[in-house]
Design an enzyme around this catalytic site. Structure first.
Site, PDB file in Angstrom:
ATOM      1  N   MET A  54      41.598  36.971  42.558  1.00  0.00           N
ATOM      2  CA  MET A  54      42.294  35.730  42.873  1.00  0.00           C
ATOM      3  C   MET A  54      43.128  35.782  44.150  1.00  0.00           C
ATOM      4  O   MET A  54      43.627  34.761  44.593  1.00  0.00           O
ATOM      5  CB  MET A  54      43.186  35.307  41.707  1.00  0.00           C
ATOM      6  CG  MET A  54      44.276  36.290  41.313  1.00  0.00           C
ATOM      7  SD  MET A  54      45.857  36.146  42.203  1.00  0.00           S
ATOM      8  CE  MET A  54      46.429  34.564  41.650  1.00  0.00           C
ATOM      9  N   TYR A  55      43.292  36.944  44.762  1.00  0.00           N
ATOM     10  CA  TYR A  55      44.073  37.013  46.000  1.00  0.00           C
ATOM     11  C   TYR A  55      43.329  36.268  47.100  1.00  0.00           C
ATOM     12  O   TYR A  55      42.251  36.680  47.540  1.00  0.00           O
ATOM     13  CB  TYR A  55      44.318  38.467  46.420  1.00  0.00           C
ATOM     14  CG  TYR A  55      45.178  39.270  45.483  1.00  0.00           C
ATOM     15  CD1 TYR A  55      46.030  38.654  44.560  1.00  0.00           C
ATOM     16  CD2 TYR A  55      45.154  40.661  45.499  1.00  0.00           C
ATOM     17  CE1 TYR A  55      46.821  39.390  43.696  1.00  0.00           C
ATOM     18  CE2 TYR A  55      45.956  41.407  44.630  1.00  0.00           C
ATOM     19  CZ  TYR A  55      46.774  40.772  43.738  1.00  0.00           C
ATOM     20  OH  TYR A  55      47.556  41.513  42.875  1.00  0.00           O
TER      21      TYR A  55
END
Length: 341
Positions: A54-55
């Site tokens: 998700m970064y």
């Protein structure tokens, strides 16, 4: 760089783990500059990199993948799954359906055919832990994952997961990734002892307490920290008061605040690695300059006086709160049932 064993996996990792959250749109959008930062960290002896799907919606993994071309075999690579990666309600969480799908996406973005450490980013109360461990076990048996871990998991859940693995013959979590800093020492009470008891390695995040231990945040003063307007913990008076006591301690020791903070974290026998998350080369250089710092008992005793062992001064905004803390309805009986009579 001295290396430490990651729990009982036999994997040797550096006491500093390069966190890749700041590589990509939410931090440093310049891919080439981010790659240079990664390469400098590797050249300095750091062999442990932690990222997550998700970064920057996968961009961090893509940057790390490009940086590791030709160097993959010498790096212990960790990533995570759980947070939303799309609008579809099934593109998130710790279900078997999502885990077996998202591992393929992470492998593609990272340009590798295996992950050294695959972690669930947060607990998922909607999924039976046996379901999650079963899916992760299959990934290990397929050769796509070498070891599995948890992140921000309460101590009771850590114990339950270990027991489920033993009862069902499943692979067990070999690591835990909690938050830990001078300001947030709550994990010393249960999480770190549980990790040590079960032979789990720990890679701890936010050793700089969300920026509060950089020396750039002072009580009654403006700060140039980019994230300051985004987080409430930066204006928490209790945390600011503690910082004002830590600053003269660092000055007396002749250390920058960042060096004191990192050295404190890796001094705990239950901590394997501290995750450092530089956005710029200058930030990396500062953190690398602290590798030789060793804190005396006198300094550690003084830190204990400022923030007693096993306690938190406020909380990080990014910290995990279990459902019973998030939802008042789980802590309160119906109004007509609250009285004793």
């Amino acid at each position: 760089m001295r290396y430490r064993t990651l729990g009982r996996t036999g994997i040797q990792v550096s006491p500093y783990c390069l966190g890749a959250m700041m590589f990509g749109a939410i931090g440093n959008p310049d891919h080439e500059d981010s790659i240079r930062i990664i390469h400098k960290a590797l050249d300095a002896g750091i062999n442990f990199i932690d990222t997550a799907d998700m970064y920057s919606r996968g961009e961090s993994e893509e940057i790390v993948g490009k940086a590791l071309k030709g160097r993959r075999d010498t790096v212990v690579l960790a990533t995570k799954v759980f947070n939303p990666m799309g609008e579809d309600p099934n593109q998130r969480g710790n279900s078997r359906r999502w885990i077996v799908a998202e591992i393929e996406n992470s492998l593609r973005r990272l340009q590798t055919d295996y992950i050294d450490l695959y972690q669930i980013h947060r607990p998922d109360p909607t999924v039976d832990i046996e379901e999650t461990l079963s899916a992760l076990t299959d990934l290990i048996r397929s050769g796509k994952v070498r070891a599995i871990g948890s992140s921000s998991m309460p101590a009771a859940d850590m114990v339950e997961a270990q027991w489920v693995s033993e009862r069902r013959g499943l692979e067990r979590f070999r690591t835990e990734q909690p938050t830990y800093s001078i300001l947030n020492r709550g994990i010393e009470r249960e999480v770190l002892p549980v990790a040590e008891r079960y032979g789990m390695g720990t890679l701890v995040w936010s050793p700089l307490a969300g920026g509060m231990l950089t020396g750039r945040i002072r009580k009654g003063q403006e700060t140039d920290l980019r994230r300051a307007p985004m987080f409430k913990h930066i204006t928490d008076e209790r945390r600011l008061d503690a910082v004002e006591q830590i600053i003269p301690l660092a000055e007396k020791a002749g250390l920058p605040m960042t060096h004191l903070a990192i050295a404190f974290v890796i001094a705990h026998p239950g901590v394997t690695s501290a995750i450092i998350g530089p956005r710029t080369m200058e930030q990396l250089d500062d953190l690398l300059a602290s590798v030789d710092v060793s804190l005396s008992d006198e300094i550690l005793d003084r830190i204990d006086e400022i923030v007693p062992p096993g306690t938190d001064v406020g909380a990080l905004d990014m910290a995990y709160n279990p459902p019973a803390i998030q939802h008042a309805s789980l802590r309160r009986r119906p109004v007509n049932e609250r009285a004793a009579a």
